[in-house]
Structure formats: structure tokens, C-alpha cells
Design an enzyme around this catalytic site. Sequence first.
Site, mmCIF file in Angstrom:
data_model
loop_
_atom_site.group_PDB
_atom_site.id
_atom_site.type_symbol
_atom_site.label_atom_id
_atom_site.label_comp_id
_atom_site.label_asym_id
_atom_site.label_seq_id
_atom_site.Cartn_x
_atom_site.Cartn_y
_atom_site.Cartn_z
ATOM 1 N N ASP A 38 1.026 -1.395 0.137
ATOM 2 C CA ASP A 38 -0.068 -0.197 -0.003
ATOM 3 C C ASP A 38 0.888 1.334 -0.096
ATOM 4 O O ASP A 38 1.872 1.197 0.280
ATOM 5 C CB ASP A 38 -1.085 -0.007 1.199
ATOM 6 N N ASN B 171 -7.216 -4.032 14.563
ATOM 7 C CA ASN B 171 -8.730 -4.299 14.129
ATOM 8 C C ASN B 171 -8.604 -5.303 12.957
ATOM 9 O O ASN B 171 -9.986 -5.772 12.516
ATOM 10 C CB ASN B 171 -9.244 -3.001 13.666
ATOM 11 N N HIS C 93 -7.130 -5.709 10.158
ATOM 12 C CA HIS C 93 -6.860 -5.344 9.100
ATOM 13 C C HIS C 93 -5.379 -5.917 8.193
ATOM 14 O O HIS C 93 -4.544 -6.197 9.317
ATOM 15 C CB HIS C 93 -6.902 -3.828 8.511
ATOM 16 N N GLU D 167 -9.676 -2.611 5.474
ATOM 17 C CA GLU D 167 -10.275 -2.429 7.037
ATOM 18 C C GLU D 167 -11.476 -3.255 7.051
ATOM 19 O O GLU D 167 -12.084 -3.935 5.957
ATOM 20 C CB GLU D 167 -10.753 -0.966 6.967
HETATM 21 P P1 PGA Z 1 2.345 -2.326 12.576
HETATM 22 O O1 PGA Z 1 1.231 -2.313 11.748
HETATM 23 O O2 PGA Z 1 3.200 -3.410 12.129
HETATM 24 O O3 PGA Z 1 2.925 -0.854 12.688
HETATM 25 O O4 PGA Z 1 1.856 -2.851 14.000
HETATM 26 C C1 PGA Z 1 0.722 -3.543 11.166
HETATM 27 C C2 PGA Z 1 -0.635 -3.219 10.326
HETATM 28 O O5 PGA Z 1 -1.318 -2.262 10.886
HETATM 29 O O6 PGA Z 1 -0.752 -3.984 9.348
#
Ligand code: PGA
Length: 252
Positions: free
Chosen positions: A67, A149, A151, A156
Amino acid sequence: MKWEIVDDYEALSISGAHRLLAALDANPRIVLGLPTGKTPEGMYARVVRECGVSRHCFEEVTTFNLDEYVGLAPDHPSSYATYMRKHLFDHVDIDPANINLPDGLAARIGEEDPRHGNEEALLRECRRYEQAIARAGGLQLTFLGLGTNGHIAFNEPGTPFDARTRVVELTESTKAANAPYFRDQTPPDRAITMGIATILDSREIVLLASGEKKRAAVERLRGGEVTTDFPASALHHHPRVTVIVDRSAAGD
Ligand code: PGA
């Protein structure tokens, strides 16, 4: 879905790096899907250390990031393009022509063209990204982080499992999680993300989750219920997924 529960973040980083390096050894022309975020930083550091420029690990590798934020230039300090240069690309022998991220500035392409507004240009960028993955022969190995959450990439809760690369609105919890990366600015509201279907097309997937913050999400993933309310649960549909979690995320 295979589970690997390791002692701590360091062990998780080592395991992720070994999987990545073994895949490069097995296929020097591999097409990788790569994540950003806090979790893979240790894995990238290991890969850089083990690989270095001299070992030619990445000479023929192609990468597609999951992304990028809409509105950020590749040289913006908080863009994922900058993150990738800092943590991996600047330290290995990858050919810049083989590095792919969605173009966060795609919306600008349409500005001078009255027939195609910015939104149309963003949609074109999403289609171009999907086509580029297909032209490269598809993703062979994709690494993912896990949002609190549930994702994966910026898909999302509520995202249909057949979604492909598209523009998404980020949830408040995701923006809050990303705020520390934006010192002088509020995080962008939108991103271009690979869809769940794009990710599921990868021949193999490795998901990394570390720390107590992720415990509830990891528990839900382990529970096995498949629901669009919890995007990572789509991975239960995939035949070759390994989840690497440390004990603080696993809760045991
Ligand atoms: P993080 O993010 O590695 O910074 O915890 C993971 C994500 O939100 O996909």
C-alpha cells in the site's frame, strides 16, 4: 494455516528473515509482496545484515508493496516508499526498476486533463498496479502485518474478500496507529491498497504479529471464524499461510 509461536520480537524477526532469505535462495527471481509498519522492521534489518550488497540477494528480485498513502510523494518522509528505502532498498542490490509501490501522487496525473478528474486517475493507478503484478507473473511470497482491528494491508473491517487494488478511506483507529509517523501533519485519510483478493492470489503468505497490542486480533484469528468484519480471517481460505507470532501476541 500454520502457526509458529516464537519467544519474542527478535525471534520473530529472525524467523521472518530466514523465510525471506530462503525464498530468495530458492528463486533469485522471486516476486515478493512486502509490508511496512513497525512489525517488519526487525525482519528487514536481519535481511539487510545477512544479505548486504555483496551477496547479490536482490539482484533479480521484484517487489510490490502492499500500500501507499494517497497524496504523499515517494520522497515524503512518511511515505511508504521512504520507509522501504530506509529499511531495505537502500541497503541491498535491488534494481530500482523492479521496485513497485502504488503511486500516492497518481491523483495529480489528471489535473491538467479536463476529461479525467483526479479520482479517475486514482482508479487508473489501481488498475495499473494490478496489471503490473499480473505482468510480473503474480506474487509468489507475501509478508503481512496485522492491524489491531484485523486489517491486512489497508483492508479495513467490512472489506469484501474479492476486493482488489483500490482507494480506501482509513479508519480512525488506523490513523491513530499511524499518527506517530506524521510528526508535523495529520496522517492522510486515504490510501491505495492491494485488495484481499490480490493478497490471496499470492502463492504463499507469511503474517507477522508481535506484542500485547495484537493479542486480541491474534486470538480472533486463531478462533478460526471467517468474516469480513475481521479481514485477516480471509487467510483461512488460503492453502499456504504461516502466521508467526511472539508469546506476548499469542498470550501463551
Ligand atoms: P504495525 O502495523 O506493524 O505497525 O503494528 C501492522 C498493520 O497495521 O498492518
